[in-house]
Write a protein that holds these residues in place. Structure first.
Motif, PDB file in Angstrom:
ATOM      1  N   ALA A   1      22.722 -85.788  -8.906  1.00  0.00           N
ATOM      2  CA  ALA A   1      22.802 -86.755  -8.018  1.00  0.00           C
ATOM      3  C   ALA A   1      22.832 -86.318  -6.668  1.00  0.00           C
ATOM      4  CB  ALA A   1      24.037 -87.849  -8.374  1.00  0.00           C
ATOM      5  N   ASP A   2      23.450 -85.263  -6.350  1.00  0.00           N
ATOM      6  CA  ASP A   2      23.573 -84.754  -5.005  1.00  0.00           C
ATOM      7  C   ASP A   2      24.058 -83.234  -4.888  1.00  0.00           C
ATOM      8  OD1 ASP A   2      23.751 -84.951  -2.319  1.00  0.00           O
ATOM      9  OD2 ASP A   2      25.589 -86.142  -1.975  1.00  0.00           O
ATOM     10  N   VAL A   3      23.757 -82.629  -3.962  1.00  0.00           N
ATOM     11  CA  VAL A   3      23.980 -81.072  -3.684  1.00  0.00           C
ATOM     12  C   VAL A   3      24.277 -81.023  -2.161  1.00  0.00           C
ATOM     13  CG1 VAL A   3      22.902 -78.877  -3.628  1.00  0.00           C
ATOM     14  CG2 VAL A   3      22.237 -80.634  -5.342  1.00  0.00           C
ATOM     15  N   LEU A   4      25.180 -80.167  -2.014  1.00  0.00           N
ATOM     16  CA  LEU A   4      25.644 -79.606  -0.752  1.00  0.00           C
ATOM     17  C   LEU A   4      25.776 -78.068  -0.791  1.00  0.00           C
ATOM     18  CD1 LEU A   4      27.109 -79.800   2.055  1.00  0.00           C
ATOM     19  CD2 LEU A   4      29.318 -79.975   0.889  1.00  0.00           C
TER      20      LEU A   4
ATOM     21  N   ALA B   1      30.968 -85.971 -12.949  1.00  0.00           N
ATOM     22  CA  ALA B   1      31.373 -84.659 -12.771  1.00  0.00           C
ATOM     23  C   ALA B   1      30.964 -84.118 -11.229  1.00  0.00           C
ATOM     24  CB  ALA B   1      30.688 -83.583 -13.531  1.00  0.00           C
ATOM     25  N   VAL B   2      31.961 -83.656 -10.519  1.00  0.00           N
ATOM     26  CA  VAL B   2      31.681 -82.988  -9.439  1.00  0.00           C
ATOM     27  C   VAL B   2      32.287 -81.780  -9.242  1.00  0.00           C
ATOM     28  CG1 VAL B   2      32.259 -82.977  -6.909  1.00  0.00           C
ATOM     29  CG2 VAL B   2      31.661 -85.237  -8.015  1.00  0.00           C
ATOM     30  N   VAL B   3      31.460 -80.688  -8.939  1.00  0.00           N
ATOM     31  CA  VAL B   3      31.823 -79.269  -9.061  1.00  0.00           C
ATOM     32  C   VAL B   3      31.856 -78.538  -7.599  1.00  0.00           C
ATOM     33  CG1 VAL B   3      31.321 -76.799  -9.723  1.00  0.00           C
ATOM     34  CG2 VAL B   3      31.257 -78.817 -11.368  1.00  0.00           C
ATOM     35  N   THR B   4      32.907 -77.875  -7.309  1.00  0.00           N
ATOM     36  CA  THR B   4      32.882 -77.418  -5.908  1.00  0.00           C
ATOM     37  C   THR B   4      33.279 -75.873  -5.885  1.00  0.00           C
ATOM     38  OG1 THR B   4      35.088 -77.919  -5.467  1.00  0.00           O
ATOM     39  CG2 THR B   4      33.364 -79.411  -4.712  1.00  0.00           C
TER      40      THR B   4
ATOM     41  N   VAL C   1      29.331 -74.515  -2.298  1.00  0.00           N
ATOM     42  CA  VAL C   1      28.427 -75.337  -3.043  1.00  0.00           C
ATOM     43  C   VAL C   1      29.327 -76.464  -3.621  1.00  0.00           C
ATOM     44  CG1 VAL C   1      27.133 -75.173  -5.193  1.00  0.00           C
ATOM     45  CG2 VAL C   1      27.193 -73.097  -3.559  1.00  0.00           C
ATOM     46  N   ALA C   2      28.402 -77.453  -3.717  1.00  0.00           N
ATOM     47  CA  ALA C   2      28.869 -78.583  -4.384  1.00  0.00           C
ATOM     48  C   ALA C   2      27.896 -79.361  -4.938  1.00  0.00           C
ATOM     49  CB  ALA C   2      29.815 -79.528  -3.433  1.00  0.00           C
ATOM     50  N   THR C   3      28.140 -79.791  -6.382  1.00  0.00           N
ATOM     51  CA  THR C   3      27.157 -80.449  -7.177  1.00  0.00           C
ATOM     52  C   THR C   3      27.655 -81.675  -7.952  1.00  0.00           C
ATOM     53  OG1 THR C   3      27.594 -79.074  -8.899  1.00  0.00           O
ATOM     54  CG2 THR C   3      25.778 -78.251  -7.779  1.00  0.00           C
ATOM     55  N   ALA C   4      26.818 -82.743  -7.923  1.00  0.00           N
ATOM     56  CA  ALA C   4      27.374 -83.867  -8.650  1.00  0.00           C
ATOM     57  C   ALA C   4      26.214 -84.005  -9.571  1.00  0.00           C
ATOM     58  CB  ALA C   4      27.620 -85.113  -7.354  1.00  0.00           C
TER      59      ALA C   4
ATOM     60  N   ALA D   1      25.718 -86.713 -13.788  1.00  0.00           N
ATOM     61  CA  ALA D   1      26.287 -87.444 -14.803  1.00  0.00           C
ATOM     62  C   ALA D   1      27.357 -86.785 -15.439  1.00  0.00           C
ATOM     63  CB  ALA D   1      25.115 -88.069 -15.429  1.00  0.00           C
ATOM     64  N   HIS D   2      26.929 -85.326 -15.772  1.00  0.00           N
ATOM     65  CA  HIS D   2      27.803 -84.902 -17.061  1.00  0.00           C
ATOM     66  C   HIS D   2      28.325 -83.481 -16.379  1.00  0.00           C
ATOM     67  CE1 HIS D   2      26.565 -87.942 -19.772  1.00  0.00           C
ATOM     68  NE2 HIS D   2      25.515 -87.666 -19.536  1.00  0.00           N
ATOM     69  N   ARG D   3      29.350 -83.037 -16.768  1.00  0.00           N
ATOM     70  CA  ARG D   3      29.692 -81.823 -16.218  1.00  0.00           C
ATOM     71  C   ARG D   3      28.956 -80.284 -16.530  1.00  0.00           C
ATOM     72  NH1 ARG D   3      34.194 -81.799 -20.840  1.00  0.00           N
ATOM     73  NH2 ARG D   3      33.049 -80.524 -22.474  1.00  0.00           N
ATOM     74  N   GLN D   4      28.511 -80.294 -17.593  1.00  0.00           N
ATOM     75  CA  GLN D   4      27.736 -79.231 -18.044  1.00  0.00           C
ATOM     76  C   GLN D   4      26.466 -78.892 -16.778  1.00  0.00           C
ATOM     77  OE1 GLN D   4      25.972 -78.682 -21.859  1.00  0.00           O
ATOM     78  NE2 GLN D   4      25.078 -76.779 -21.288  1.00  0.00           N
ATOM     79  N   ALA D   5      25.903 -79.850 -16.609  1.00  0.00           N
ATOM     80  CA  ALA D   5      24.865 -79.905 -15.529  1.00  0.00           C
ATOM     81  C   ALA D   5      25.277 -79.882 -14.140  1.00  0.00           C
ATOM     82  CB  ALA D   5      23.932 -81.126 -15.549  1.00  0.00           C
ATOM     83  N   ALA D   6      26.272 -80.160 -13.989  1.00  0.00           N
ATOM     84  CA  ALA D   6      27.062 -80.041 -12.554  1.00  0.00           C
ATOM     85  C   ALA D   6      27.600 -78.509 -12.459  1.00  0.00           C
ATOM     86  CB  ALA D   6      28.364 -80.835 -12.263  1.00  0.00           C
ATOM     87  N   PHE D   7      28.198 -77.984 -13.498  1.00  0.00           N
ATOM     88  CA  PHE D   7      28.577 -76.466 -13.414  1.00  0.00           C
ATOM     89  C   PHE D   7      27.570 -75.683 -13.575  1.00  0.00           C
ATOM     90  CE2 PHE D   7      33.044 -77.864 -14.986  1.00  0.00           C
ATOM     91  CZ  PHE D   7      33.582 -77.198 -14.266  1.00  0.00           C
ATOM     92  N   GLU D   8      26.628 -75.711 -14.206  1.00  0.00           N
ATOM     93  CA  GLU D   8      25.449 -74.895 -14.529  1.00  0.00           C
ATOM     94  C   GLU D   8      24.418 -74.636 -13.099  1.00  0.00           C
ATOM     95  OE1 GLU D   8      22.911 -75.632 -17.892  1.00  0.00           O
ATOM     96  OE2 GLU D   8      24.416 -75.090 -19.224  1.00  0.00           O
TER      97      GLU D   8
END
Length: 147
Positions: free
Chosen positions: A74-77, A28-31, A94-97, A99-106
């Motif tokens: 795994a990463d943060v911007l 998961a990558v959330v931006t 903001v961008a987060t990466a 392993a799973h989408r819930q962690a990236a979204f939260e």
């Protein structure tokens, strides 16, 4: 992890693509990008954003590190602009990466709530009736309290 405080505009598409490029270790990558808003009922012509560089960058890095540890990212911007911006211009990203989408979204949501309510930036909106500093909103504090 990358935390940037800059005056210049940034290319959201290019930053998003670079952040996600070659990431085979995440699912998961959330931006998210925030921009200057001007409402029809209360139009603004521009917004000035001020900050103290050393304090701001340290505060943003600390909260990015907290998010990375709390959600095992795994990463943060985080990119945040300062200076004079006009309606429609991007203020932050903001961008987060993870392993799973819930962690990236939260984690992304947590970072956005922090940036909105606690990041050490001072914003002044300019309208046809003059300039006014933007005050903290109870709703922003309520959003941050859930974390």
């Amino acid at each position: 992890m990358r935390v940037v405080v800059q005056e210049a505009p940034f290319d959201f598409g290019a930053e998003s693509a670079a952040f996600a490029a070659g990431r085979e270790d995440v699912g998961a990558v959330v931006t998210f990008a925030g921009q200057v808003r001007s409402l029809a009922a209360d139009p603004i012509s521009r917004m000035e954003i001020e900050h103290y560089p050393a304090m701001t960058e340290a505060a943003l890095r600390k909260i990015a590190e907290e998010a990375a540890a709390r959600w095992d990212l795994a990463d943060v911007l985080v990119i945040h602009r300062y200076g004079t911006l006009t309606p429609g211009e991007r203020i932050m990203m903001v961008a987060t990466a993870a392993a799973h989408r819930q962690a990236a979204f939260e984690a992304a949501d947590f970072l956005m709530d922090y940036l909105k309510s606690r990041a050490p930036f001072w914003k002044k909106e300019h309208t046809t009736e003059g300039a006014e500093w933007v005050a903290a909103k109870d709703s922003d504090e309520d959003a941050l309290r859930r974390w």
